[in-house]
Design an enzyme around this catalytic site. Structure first.
Site, PDB file in Angstrom:
ATOM      1  N   ARG A 114       0.696   0.347   7.521  1.00 53.64           N
ATOM      2  CA  ARG A 114       1.886   0.911   7.452  1.00 53.64           C
ATOM      3  C   ARG A 114       2.676   0.444   6.234  1.00 53.64           C
ATOM      4  O   ARG A 114       1.938  -0.669   5.931  1.00 53.64           O
ATOM      5  CB  ARG A 114       2.790   0.307   8.829  1.00 53.64           C
ATOM      6  CG  ARG A 114       2.967  -1.334   8.877  1.00 53.64           C
ATOM      7  CD  ARG A 114       3.871  -1.583  10.123  1.00 53.64           C
ATOM      8  NE  ARG A 114       3.857  -3.001  10.113  1.00 53.64           N
ATOM      9  CZ  ARG A 114       4.944  -3.870   9.814  1.00 53.64           C
ATOM     10  NH1 ARG A 114       5.750  -3.267   9.076  1.00 53.64           N
ATOM     11  NH2 ARG A 114       4.936  -4.983   9.909  1.00 53.64           N
TER      12      ARG A 114
ATOM     13  N   GLU B  51       6.209  -2.648  -0.569  1.00 54.59           N
ATOM     14  CA  GLU B  51       5.609  -1.102  -0.595  1.00 54.59           C
ATOM     15  C   GLU B  51       4.495  -1.264  -1.561  1.00 54.59           C
ATOM     16  O   GLU B  51       4.243  -1.968  -2.700  1.00 54.59           O
ATOM     17  CB  GLU B  51       6.806  -0.208  -1.250  1.00 54.59           C
ATOM     18  CG  GLU B  51       8.160  -0.045  -0.516  1.00 54.59           C
ATOM     19  CD  GLU B  51       8.897   1.197  -0.879  1.00 54.59           C
ATOM     20  OE1 GLU B  51       8.355   2.056  -0.743  1.00 54.59           O
ATOM     21  OE2 GLU B  51      10.044   0.906  -1.402  1.00 54.59           O
ATOM     22  N   ASN B  52       3.412  -0.316  -1.150  1.00 54.51           N
ATOM     23  CA  ASN B  52       2.475  -0.057  -1.712  1.00 54.51           C
ATOM     24  C   ASN B  52       1.333  -1.202  -2.027  1.00 54.51           C
ATOM     25  O   ASN B  52       0.570  -1.488  -2.985  1.00 54.51           O
ATOM     26  CB  ASN B  52       2.518   0.428  -3.345  1.00 54.51           C
ATOM     27  CG  ASN B  52       3.557   1.838  -3.161  1.00 54.51           C
ATOM     28  OD1 ASN B  52       3.104   2.642  -2.592  1.00 54.51           O
ATOM     29  ND2 ASN B  52       4.243   1.985  -4.237  1.00 54.51           N
ATOM     30  N   ARG B  53       1.529  -2.180  -0.935  1.00 48.86           N
ATOM     31  CA  ARG B  53       0.917  -3.396  -1.096  1.00 48.86           C
ATOM     32  C   ARG B  53       1.359  -4.338  -2.183  1.00 48.86           C
ATOM     33  O   ARG B  53       0.256  -5.398  -2.361  1.00 48.86           O
ATOM     34  CB  ARG B  53      -0.808  -3.071  -0.906  1.00 48.86           C
ATOM     35  CG  ARG B  53      -1.101  -2.376   0.515  1.00 48.86           C
ATOM     36  CD  ARG B  53      -0.952  -3.281   1.675  1.00 48.86           C
ATOM     37  NE  ARG B  53      -1.245  -2.695   3.013  1.00 48.86           N
ATOM     38  CZ  ARG B  53      -0.666  -1.971   3.667  1.00 48.86           C
ATOM     39  NH1 ARG B  53       0.655  -1.370   3.384  1.00 48.86           N
ATOM     40  NH2 ARG B  53      -1.025  -1.351   4.670  1.00 48.86           N
ATOM     41  N   LEU B  54       2.139  -4.036  -2.704  1.00 49.49           N
ATOM     42  CA  LEU B  54       2.598  -5.050  -3.839  1.00 49.49           C
ATOM     43  C   LEU B  54       3.523  -6.112  -3.146  1.00 49.49           C
ATOM     44  O   LEU B  54       4.614  -6.153  -3.457  1.00 49.49           O
ATOM     45  CB  LEU B  54       3.435  -4.281  -4.936  1.00 49.49           C
ATOM     46  CG  LEU B  54       2.527  -3.120  -5.551  1.00 49.49           C
ATOM     47  CD1 LEU B  54       3.317  -2.252  -6.739  1.00 49.49           C
ATOM     48  CD2 LEU B  54       1.213  -3.700  -6.202  1.00 49.49           C
TER      49      LEU B  54
END
Length: 218
Positions: A15, A195-198
């Site tokens: 997610r 977000e975006n695994r950052l």
């Protein structure tokens, strides 16, 4: 057992983390200030067991073990939890006081990791906390030889009823095998999902009487 299709789908479970970031300019100079703020927010959000933390210890062979324990107090001296002194974790800490704690506040997309050393609390501190617990919890502390093997749950239930009758009158005494530990910490890491695994990760490390703060790659 799950079938092969269900097992394959595990790899695709993910997610997005969208609840907000963590910026260097927003960090206090002391890690405990941010920890207290995040813990309060976890409590205000009515998370299940917001004080639950994963406690990691290592045995004499270097094998790590983990379990969930409740945080009961914290201040500048460290973080406090209580346990049976005959438990596996207590035996580990007798030989090796190095310890790691992890607060997994998933619903807030946050984690806090603490690395430090554990030391036994004084008997006075233990007595004070023990008698603040509900009476049945005090009796429950007498029942279990934690981590020992038992053949059935009924053994625990019978022992509890026996001791409840025994301690029916007066104060429940502190068991000699029950105590607590204070974890003094040298490192505290804060993780906020992004977000975006950052993701945002900041590590506080003690540097003399001050704290050094570093951003870590996610």
């Amino acid at each position: 057992m799950p079938d092969n299709d269900e097992l394959q789908n595990i790899a695709h479970l993910r997610r997005e983390y969208t609840q907000g970031g963590l910026r260097r300019r927003d960090l206090p100079s002391e890690p405990l200030v941010l920890f207290e703020r995040w813990l309060k927010q976890a409590c205000d959000a009515r998370l299940a067991d917001p004080t639950a933390m994963v406690v990691a210890t290592v045995d004499e062979r270097g094998q790590p073990y983990q379990r969930i324990v409740l945080l009961k107090h914290f201040d500048d001296k460290g973080l406090v939890f209580y346990t049976n002194l005959g438990s596996r974790k207590a035996h580990h800490l007798e030989r090796n006081p190095c310890i790691s704690l992890l607060f997994p506040w998933h619903m807030l997309e946050r984690q806090v990791m603490v690395i430090g050393k554990a030391e036994r609390l004084s008997t006075l501190d233990v007595i004070k906390y023990f008698h603040s617990r509900p009476r049945d919890s005090q009796i429950g502390a007498w029942v279990s030889q934690q981590s020992s093997r038992i053949s059935a749950r009924g053994i625990l239930e019978s022992k509890f009823l026996e001791l409840k009758q025994k301690f029916q009158q007066g104060e429940v005494p502190l068991p000699s095998f029950w105590g607590g530990f204070r974890v003094s910490f040298e490192q505290m890491e804060f993780w906020q999902g992004g977000e975006n695994r950052l993701h945002d990760r900041f590590l506080y490390q003690r540097d003399g009487n001050e704290w050094k703060i570093d951003r870590l790659a996610p």
